[in-house]
Design an enzyme around this catalytic site. Structure first.
Site, PDB file in Angstrom:
ATOM      1  N   SER A  24     -38.906  -9.263  28.219  1.00  0.00           N
ATOM      2  CA  SER A  24     -39.666  -9.030  26.984  1.00  0.00           C
ATOM      3  C   SER A  24     -38.912  -8.045  26.097  1.00  0.00           C
ATOM      4  O   SER A  24     -38.671  -6.894  26.487  1.00  0.00           O
ATOM      5  CB  SER A  24     -41.046  -8.471  27.310  1.00  0.00           C
ATOM      6  OG  SER A  24     -41.650  -8.025  26.112  1.00  0.00           O
ATOM      7  N   HIS A  49     -38.683 -13.403  25.817  1.00  0.00           N
ATOM      8  CA  HIS A  49     -40.099 -13.296  25.447  1.00  0.00           C
ATOM      9  C   HIS A  49     -40.225 -12.351  24.254  1.00  0.00           C
ATOM     10  O   HIS A  49     -39.754 -11.217  24.297  1.00  0.00           O
ATOM     11  CB  HIS A  49     -40.874 -12.772  26.653  1.00  0.00           C
ATOM     12  CG  HIS A  49     -42.353 -12.747  26.467  1.00  0.00           C
ATOM     13  ND1 HIS A  49     -43.150 -13.867  26.594  1.00  0.00           N
ATOM     14  CD2 HIS A  49     -43.203 -11.724  26.155  1.00  0.00           C
ATOM     15  CE1 HIS A  49     -44.409 -13.545  26.387  1.00  0.00           C
ATOM     16  NE2 HIS A  49     -44.475 -12.239  26.130  1.00  0.00           N
ATOM     17  N   ASP A  51     -42.815 -10.552  21.709  1.00  0.00           N
ATOM     18  CA  ASP A  51     -44.217 -10.160  21.539  1.00  0.00           C
ATOM     19  C   ASP A  51     -44.513  -9.809  20.096  1.00  0.00           C
ATOM     20  O   ASP A  51     -43.974  -8.834  19.568  1.00  0.00           O
ATOM     21  CB  ASP A  51     -44.504  -8.931  22.415  1.00  0.00           C
ATOM     22  CG  ASP A  51     -44.569  -9.290  23.878  1.00  0.00           C
ATOM     23  OD1 ASP A  51     -45.379 -10.159  24.229  1.00  0.00           O
ATOM     24  OD2 ASP A  51     -43.797  -8.706  24.672  1.00  0.00           O
ATOM     25  N   MET A  53     -47.319  -8.600  17.465  1.00  0.00           N
ATOM     26  CA  MET A  53     -48.627  -7.920  17.405  1.00  0.00           C
ATOM     27  C   MET A  53     -48.953  -7.568  15.960  1.00  0.00           C
ATOM     28  O   MET A  53     -48.082  -7.110  15.223  1.00  0.00           O
ATOM     29  CB  MET A  53     -48.569  -6.636  18.226  1.00  0.00           C
ATOM     30  CG  MET A  53     -48.109  -6.859  19.659  1.00  0.00           C
ATOM     31  SD  MET A  53     -48.063  -5.297  20.544  1.00  0.00           S
ATOM     32  CE  MET A  53     -47.342  -5.823  22.101  1.00  0.00           C
ATOM     33  N   HIS A  82     -44.837 -14.929  21.741  1.00  0.00           N
ATOM     34  CA  HIS A  82     -46.201 -14.649  22.199  1.00  0.00           C
ATOM     35  C   HIS A  82     -46.957 -14.008  21.036  1.00  0.00           C
ATOM     36  O   HIS A  82     -46.763 -12.835  20.736  1.00  0.00           O
ATOM     37  CB  HIS A  82     -46.104 -13.705  23.418  1.00  0.00           C
ATOM     38  CG  HIS A  82     -47.422 -13.259  23.952  1.00  0.00           C
ATOM     39  ND1 HIS A  82     -47.552 -12.231  24.863  1.00  0.00           N
ATOM     40  CD2 HIS A  82     -48.687 -13.706  23.719  1.00  0.00           C
ATOM     41  CE1 HIS A  82     -48.840 -12.068  25.165  1.00  0.00           C
ATOM     42  NE2 HIS A  82     -49.541 -12.942  24.472  1.00  0.00           N
ATOM     43  N   MET A  84     -49.809 -12.300  19.520  1.00  0.00           N
ATOM     44  CA  MET A  84     -51.038 -11.525  19.739  1.00  0.00           C
ATOM     45  C   MET A  84     -51.562 -11.160  18.359  1.00  0.00           C
ATOM     46  O   MET A  84     -51.558  -9.992  17.941  1.00  0.00           O
ATOM     47  CB  MET A  84     -50.713 -10.278  20.572  1.00  0.00           C
ATOM     48  CG  MET A  84     -50.473 -10.599  22.045  1.00  0.00           C
ATOM     49  SD  MET A  84     -49.673  -9.241  22.911  1.00  0.00           S
ATOM     50  CE  MET A  84     -47.962  -9.613  22.539  1.00  0.00           C
ATOM     51  N   MET A 153     -52.439 -13.207  31.124  1.00  0.00           N
ATOM     52  CA  MET A 153     -52.128 -11.792  30.913  1.00  0.00           C
ATOM     53  C   MET A 153     -52.555 -11.001  32.147  1.00  0.00           C
ATOM     54  O   MET A 153     -53.713 -11.059  32.559  1.00  0.00           O
ATOM     55  CB  MET A 153     -52.869 -11.246  29.684  1.00  0.00           C
ATOM     56  CG  MET A 153     -52.372 -11.778  28.345  1.00  0.00           C
ATOM     57  SD  MET A 153     -50.592 -11.593  28.051  1.00  0.00           S
ATOM     58  CE  MET A 153     -50.387  -9.804  28.172  1.00  0.00           C
ATOM     59  N   ASP A 191     -47.648 -12.229  32.414  1.00  0.00           N
ATOM     60  CA  ASP A 191     -47.118 -11.223  31.501  1.00  0.00           C
ATOM     61  C   ASP A 191     -47.888  -9.917  31.668  1.00  0.00           C
ATOM     62  O   ASP A 191     -49.099  -9.878  31.441  1.00  0.00           O
ATOM     63  CB  ASP A 191     -47.284 -11.778  30.067  1.00  0.00           C
ATOM     64  CG  ASP A 191     -46.700 -10.880  28.994  1.00  0.00           C
ATOM     65  OD1 ASP A 191     -46.041  -9.880  29.325  1.00  0.00           O
ATOM     66  OD2 ASP A 191     -46.909 -11.200  27.804  1.00  0.00           O
TER      67      ASP A 191
HETATM   68  C1  DX5 Z   1     -47.996  -6.808  26.396  1.00  0.00           C
HETATM   69  C2  DX5 Z   1     -46.902  -7.816  26.165  1.00  0.00           C
HETATM   70  C3  DX5 Z   1     -45.912  -7.897  27.247  1.00  0.00           C
HETATM   71  C4  DX5 Z   1     -45.141  -6.638  27.529  1.00  0.00           C
HETATM   72  C5  DX5 Z   1     -44.834  -6.622  28.994  1.00  0.00           C
HETATM   73  O1  DX5 Z   1     -48.997  -6.979  25.475  1.00  0.00           O
HETATM   74  O2  DX5 Z   1     -47.455  -9.108  25.989  1.00  0.00           O
HETATM   75  O3  DX5 Z   1     -45.019  -8.998  27.057  1.00  0.00           O
HETATM   76  O4  DX5 Z   1     -43.952  -6.551  26.803  1.00  0.00           O
HETATM   77  O5  DX5 Z   1     -44.264  -5.414  29.302  1.00  0.00           O
HETATM   78  P1  DX5 Z   1     -44.133  -4.884  30.807  1.00  0.00           P
HETATM   79  O6  DX5 Z   1     -43.346  -5.900  31.574  1.00  0.00           O
HETATM   80  O7  DX5 Z   1     -43.450  -3.579  30.638  1.00  0.00           O
HETATM   81  O8  DX5 Z   1     -45.545  -4.758  31.347  1.00  0.00           O
HETATM   82 ZN    ZN Z   2     -46.080 -10.874  25.964  1.00  0.00          ZN
END
Ligand code: DX5
Ligand code: ZN
Length: 232
Positions: A24, A49, A51, A53, A82, A84, A153, A191
């Site tokens: 990620s 990956h 993320d 947000m 991903h 969010m 998740m 994840d």
């Molecule tokens: C959290 C993200 C993850 C995050 C995972 O909301 O969706 O992808 O980056 O990070 P680790 O592996 O550090 O838990």
């Molecule tokens: Zn993620």
């Protein structure tokens, strides 16, 4: 169509029984981002990956499509976005244009999940559906055979570096059985808090795409290959 989006990177390029590792980007060293991306690819990661947000669906902001676009020319990894965010329909095209191969959204958003999946497919991306730890597996069952991936998740979405929620393991097992019953090559991604011990648990439960932020990019000795190999 841009050159990046003309290339097709699909999860089906790998045998269905192969465990894929998806570092990620959220946990990468931003001061040397391009080197970090190149390094995890060289270390054997198949998937990157990403993320996204919006400060609304989750209480945090990350980065946008321009960053994804800047990374596309330096990597052949499958770009796994991903979302969010509360409005996947509005923003998905920007990520497709930036070079996303796959786009996952959350079933908890107010948009009709079936329509979001069709829309992501119409862009030429594979589609994934994700659920928060508090959401029952039943919420995604009506959409199971329409998606290429289910993302469970194993932390509350919004932040990297949290602890793995072991109570999600039965959900992973249930979804693995449901996926197998479809007979389709649907990937089951996990994840949040994935490191050596939790990776073993989720693999046993049936997960086959392991997202890992901190345990790869923040590995104590900085050895990304070792960190990735340990997860498989
Ligand atoms: C959290 C993200 C993850 C995050 C995972 O909301 O969706 O992808 O980056 O990070 P680790 O592996 O550090 O838990
Ligand atoms: Zn993620």
């Amino acid at each position: 169509m841009s050159e990046a989006s003309a290339e097709k990177r699909l999860f089906t390029q790998w045998p269905n029984n192969r465990i894929l590792v998806a570092p990620s980007l959220l946990a990468a060293h931003y001061e040397r981002l391009l080197e970090d991306v190149t390094a995890v690819e060289k270390a054997g990661a198949e998937v990157l990956h990403l993320d996204i947000m919006d400060g609304h669906f989750v209480p945090n902001l990350s980065f946008g499509a321009d960053l994804v676009k800047a990374l596309r020319p330096v990597s052949q990894m499958l770009f796994d976005v991903h979302l969010m965010i509360t409005d996947p329909i509005k923003y998905a095209p920007r990520f497709k244009d930036a070079g996303a191969d796959h786009i996952t959204f959350h079933v908890e958003v107010e948009q009709n999940a079936g329509e979001v999946i069709d829309f992501i497919h119409s862009l030429g991306c594979t589609a994934g559906i994700s659920l928060r730890p508090g959401t029952s597996y039943e919420a995604i069952m009506p959409y199971l055979d329409k998606v290429e991936m289910v993302l469970v998740m194993t932390v509350e979405p919004g932040f990297g570096g949290q602890s793995f929620h072991a109570e999600q393991l039965p959900k992973i097992e249930t979804l693995r059985k449901a996926i197998d019953a479809t007979g389709k090559p649907i990937r089951l991604e996990v994840d949040g808090g994935i490191a050596q011990a939790s990776a073993e648990l989720v693999r046993k439960a049936g997960a086959d795409v392991l997202v890992a932020g901190s345990s790869v990019f923040r590995a104590k000795d900085g050895d990304y290959k070792k960190a990735i190999d340990i997860l498989r």
